[in-house]
Scaffold this motif. Sequence first.
Motif: not given
Length: 274
Positions: A162-164, A249-253, A267-270
């Motif tokens: 991912h870029r960010i 849609y984004g996901f984080g853990a 994750d959404c922004i990417n």
Amino acid sequence: VEVTINGIGERAGNTSLEEVAMIIKCHKDIEIETNINTQKIYPTSRMVSSLMNMPVQPNKAIVGRNAFAHSSGIHQDGVLKNVQTYEIIDPHDVGIDDNSIVLTARSGRAALKNRLSVLGVQLDQEKLDKVYEEFLKLADKKKDINDDDILVLAGANRTQNHRIKLEYLQVTSGVGVRSVASLGLNISGEKFEAAASGNGPVDAAIKALKKIIDRHMTLKEFTIQAISKGSDDMGKVHMQVEYDNHIYYGFGANTDIIAASVEAYIDCINKFKE
């Protein structure tokens, strides 16, 4: 022989049914048989424990939850190659589905690869090495790693380009104080930092994020997956962010739910279309 389940009975304690039954079953040379259905031993012990509100100690022979658990790397490798290396009793004989390979910081690559294979995930050696590195980092934060954690690690490994990326996050929050967050981002190799206050730690962290990524974004949905194990379990966050009339849609853990929230937002922004 007078026996009992879970030590219920005389105040001095009675002989353990499961131990006597399995000694007889395992040692065929003594030529003694019982009419005990040994596959009912484990579920019966669990039923008695539940009905009487008396937990079974983890290290109890045969019916304790650690009786067939292996957390040492060398033990796990031996059991995976030949179950009789460390187990004289087949777990199925007492009603347990399988031996339990408990993934901890002491587990090796072989145990991780086996668990991924059981979960239907096949990785080449290079990707396995990267997942294993992330696994060790998580194992330092929490004692036991469950299947959901493993799947998250394997999935997170596929999005490393991912870029960010989130470099660091520090949050101060509490009762009677205003939450403040500072964070650092790596955007295509360039580092940025920002700080902000907000109505709660997640709000403060996202406001700091928006100071760096100055776009008109709207958080549409924010869902934290229920934690089913302990307080050190990995928190899972799902987000929907609207940008330029599109929903992403984004996901984080993460074991830190605030960090998981920021990772989900990133994750959404990417995924934004340039």
